[in-house]
Design an enzyme around this catalytic site. Structure first.
Site, mmCIF file in Angstrom:
data_model
loop_
_atom_site.group_PDB
_atom_site.id
_atom_site.type_symbol
_atom_site.label_atom_id
_atom_site.label_comp_id
_atom_site.label_asym_id
_atom_site.label_seq_id
_atom_site.Cartn_x
_atom_site.Cartn_y
_atom_site.Cartn_z
ATOM 1 N N ASP A 266 0.865 -1.170 0.000
ATOM 2 C CA ASP A 266 0.000 0.000 0.000
ATOM 3 C C ASP A 266 0.914 1.237 0.000
ATOM 4 O OD1 ASP A 266 -2.124 1.735 0.020
ATOM 5 O OD2 ASP A 266 -3.295 0.573 1.445
HETATM 6 C C1 NOJ Z 1 -4.133 3.770 -0.040
HETATM 7 C C2 NOJ Z 1 -5.280 2.835 0.045
HETATM 8 O O1 NOJ Z 1 -5.260 2.142 1.276
HETATM 9 C C3 NOJ Z 1 -5.366 1.838 -1.082
HETATM 10 O O2 NOJ Z 1 -6.602 1.190 -1.026
HETATM 11 C C4 NOJ Z 1 -5.153 2.516 -2.411
HETATM 12 O O3 NOJ Z 1 -5.312 1.599 -3.457
HETATM 13 C C5 NOJ Z 1 -3.783 3.135 -2.437
HETATM 14 N N1 NOJ Z 1 -3.677 4.116 -1.367
HETATM 15 C C6 NOJ Z 1 -3.465 3.781 -3.780
HETATM 16 O O4 NOJ Z 1 -4.216 4.926 -3.973
#
Ligand code: NOJ
Length: 701
Positions: A266
């Site tokens: 993430d």
């Molecule tokens: C943070 C989020 O937790 C995740 O779901 C997302 O895909 C990523 N950022 C990318 O934007």
């Protein structure tokens, strides 16, 4: 594609990847493991410079077709090995045409709904030049306080697994070389929906039995239908960050399930292992990430800054780096990106104009809505009404209608409930008042990413009162009142957890005041999580849960309210009576003192934690009878299966569809099991509608 053709292709892909790995420098290999941010807030040097030197495998947070081609040209023509980039974005429930939020789609109990919706999302996203979406989100959640409950399929592993498989099929199709599809990403692996107290990002403690019985099944379902990528979760799982969690990423995902795609962290999560206290510095964080099988670092530059040095000093071998790079190159080759790296810049406008995309969105929204109450069959309403008042802070909000994740250049364009009702009743006078504003007490930085969401100064008490009175006056002048209440889009989603599940702001106060006028009042809910609408549940005879229904949401609400569609959705989550009752879910084990026994009860002395609405609940404008249950055999051995059949008869006057739900219960065993567990379901739709479903027509009368 025939089997023979497929294996020929696989052979070619493998040969290409082998050849590339032979010629790439270590720095370039590490570059493939790096995902560069294309947004203003992204850290690191300019994307162009990183790409030019072979320092990027993928770019995210960019939504610009022309720019995609420009960056791709640099990668192909100027980087050392000319490897194409993967462009990635969060296309969670639609790119241009927005579909109901995933929680709503799960409420359809019809896997065709997410599958068709995500196939349209894929087609639009791909036409824009994207290759990869960060969805589906597969986190089981039993705590309605957690904001991200909106992104998943609710509380049940069986229902969520069906929805997981359907979403992956919708995004990816059966062949990743299909130029109308995108790569899917099963996230967030794993356990994120179980954070302490429903607080976003907080640690998660899960026993292995909970993990395996409840949390992991949707991820396994995604692997079984060929999902190409995974994203790890942010939080600590049993004291080890999911980003560096070898149990999850190696033992379960690779060794047990045989997943051969790649995993992305993430955002910034590899570096954040230092903040979490799992690594002493960025170098150690990189080592932990790489060793645990985390292929791609989402924008923390921890791999870029450390991986080559880790190899040089002997903490890691180049073969280990190759193992991490291989699936990234493989997927690029399988998609045909080496042959066709660019997007036709004239395509997007044609694709988003396709009328069937809006039709699919309206159909999806109709099928996702859940009728929570309909005393005396008050709904559907007659279209022969003269004066209707539509009231509430989300009644005319495009953002609340589209819901979460409308970021990176998306322009809100939904048909609001007010607009949908106006279109449905061309001969009636439809008045509107929003009532007092609703807002988060504490903003989140995500608000700045959404179009038109600049935080306005809070209404003064006098302004709020004036808005309240104006709504009451509007109600007084009408024959019937449709209240549209709930939450705005930024009240659920990431960093959008809350301790209370009540209607925010003065909405319930307004509802009570309007009801006191003695006129017919109907309630439509727009929200991304269960709400404890206890007063409404007793005092408003007709309540429709419309969720965050997407581009055609307002039309779909009007279709249902005025009888052009019959609701058939069922709740994919339990609605608790209070936020403090969370986590609350149906599949609980039987205790030594069952809830109906007089001993040691009640569970709380200040209000029973019985749900306001249970999982699986939802009404229709017609009635159904279940009869003639047949089980193919009385007993089966381990590993065998049996068939359960039941006749479902529509005993009412209107056509409608019903979800047959099959639950099982283990009477005894060394591990105790929940009192009920969903193990089968089917939304049974009349044949006359099925044809229309296939044609994606809305049922207009
Ligand atoms: C943070 C989020 O937790 C995740 O779901 C997302 O895909 C990523 N950022 C990318 O934007």
């Amino acid at each position: 594609m025939s089997k023979q053709k497929k294996s020929e292709n696989e052979g070619q892909v493998e040969a290409r990847v082998d050849a590339l790995l032979k010629k790439m420098s270590l720095e370039e290999k590490v570059g493939q493991l790096n995902q560069v941010g294309g947004a203003a807030f992204s850290p690191g040097p300019a994307a162009e410079d990183q790409i030019r030197k072979g320092g990027a495998g993928s770019v995210l947070w960019l939504n610009d077709t022309k720019k995609f081609n420009e960056l791709q040209k640099i990668a192909i023509e100027e980087s050392p090995s000319g490897i194409p980039l993967l462009f990635a974005l969060d296309v969670i429930h639609g790119y241009h045409t927005i579909f109901p939020v995933p929680l709503a789609m799960a409420a359809s109990w019809d896997p065709k709904v997410p599958e068709k919706s995500q196939s349209v999302a894929a087609k639009e996203a791909r036409a824009a030049g994207l290759h990869w979406t960060f969805g589906p989100m597969l986190d089981i959640c039993r705590d309605a306080r957690w904001g991200r409950i909106v992104e998943g399929a609710g509380e049940d592993p069986y229902l969520a697994s069906a929805m997981a498989a359907a979403q992956v099929r919708g995004f990816q199709g059966d062949d990743v070389s299909d130029s109308e599809r995108v790569l899917a990403c099963a996230k967030h692996f794993a356990g994120y929906g179980y954070s302490d107290g429903g607080r976003d990002y907080d640690p998660v403690y899960l026993s292995e039995s909970q993990l395996r019985n409840t949390v992991l099944p949707p991820f396994k379902a995604a692997v079984d239908v060929g999902v190409e990528t995974f994203m790890s979760a942010y939080m600590d799982l049993n004291d080890v960050p999911a980003t560096g969690n070898r149990f999850l990423l190696r033992k379960v995902l690779r060794d047990e399930w045989g997943f051969d795609g790649f995993v992305v962290s993430d955002a910034f999560a590899v570096a954040n292992m230092v903040i979490q206290g799992h690594a002493k510095d960025r170098r150690e964080a990189a080592l932990r990430g790489l060793k645990s099988g985390m292929n791609m670092d989402m924008s923390s530059y921890t791999y870029t800054d450390n991986a080559a040095q880790l190899v040089e000093e002997g903490s890691l071998t180049e073969a280990e780096i190759d193992e991490l790079v291989r699936p990234i190159l493989t997927v690029k080759a399988k998609m045909g990106l080496f042959e066709k790296p660019y997007v036709d810049e004239t395509l997007l406008d044609k694709v988003i104009a396709l009328p069937e995309h809006r039709a699919t969105s309206r159909w999806s929204a109709q099928r996702s809505m859940v009728l929570l109450r309909n005393e005396g069959g008050l709904l559907p309403l007659s279209k022969d009404v003269k004066k209707v008042a539509v009231l509430g802070p989300v009644a005319d909000s495009m953002q609340a209608t589209e819901g979460s994740w409308m970021v990176f250049g998306h322009t809100p364009a939904a048909v609001t409930v007010l607009q949908g009702i106006r279109a449905k009743l061309p001969n009636a006078e439809v008045t509107y008042a929003s009532g007092p504003e609703i807002r988060r007490d504490i903003p989140s930085w995500f608000e700045n990413l959404m179009a038109g969401q600049e935080r306005k100064p809070e209404q003064t008490p006098a302004e709020s009162e004036a808005a309240f009175q104006s709504a009451l006056e509007t109600a007084k002048a009408a024959d019937q009142i449709i209240m549209v209440l709930g939450e705005t889009d930024i009240m659920a989603g990431e960093a959008a957890s809350r301790a209370s599940l009540d209607l925010p702001g003065r909405q319930e106060e307004l509802l009570k005041a309007v009801v006191a006028l003695g006129k017919p009042v109907f309630l439509v809910l727009l929200n991304g999580r269960p709400l404890s609408i206890n007063w409404a549940a007793e005092n408003i005879p007709a309540i429709l849960e419309a969720w965050e229904p997407g581009t055609e949401g307002g039309n779909a609400v009007a279709d249902i309210l005025f009888g052009d569609a019959n609701p058939g959705g069922k709740l994919p989550v339990t609605f608790p009576r209070k936020g403090s009752h969370a986590p609350l879910y149906y599949a609980r084990n039987t205790t030594h003192s069952p809830e109906d026994s007089p001993m040691y009860n009640p569970r709380y002395w200040d209000g029973l934690p019985v749900p306001l609405y249970p999982f699986g609940f939802g009404l229709s404008y017609t009635t159904f009878e279940f009869s003639n249950l047949k089980i193919s055999s009385e007993k089966i051995k381990l590993g065998e299966s049996l068939t359960v059949a039941v006749e479902v008869t529509n005993t009412g006057k209107l056509a409608g569809d019903e979800v047959a739900q099959l639950y099982i219960h283990q009477k005894h065993g060394t591990d105790t099991r929940p009192m009920r567990e969903l193990k089968g379901f089917e939304r049974i739709t009349p044949a006359t509608w099925r044809k229309e479903d296939c044609d994606l027509q809305t049922r207009q009368r």
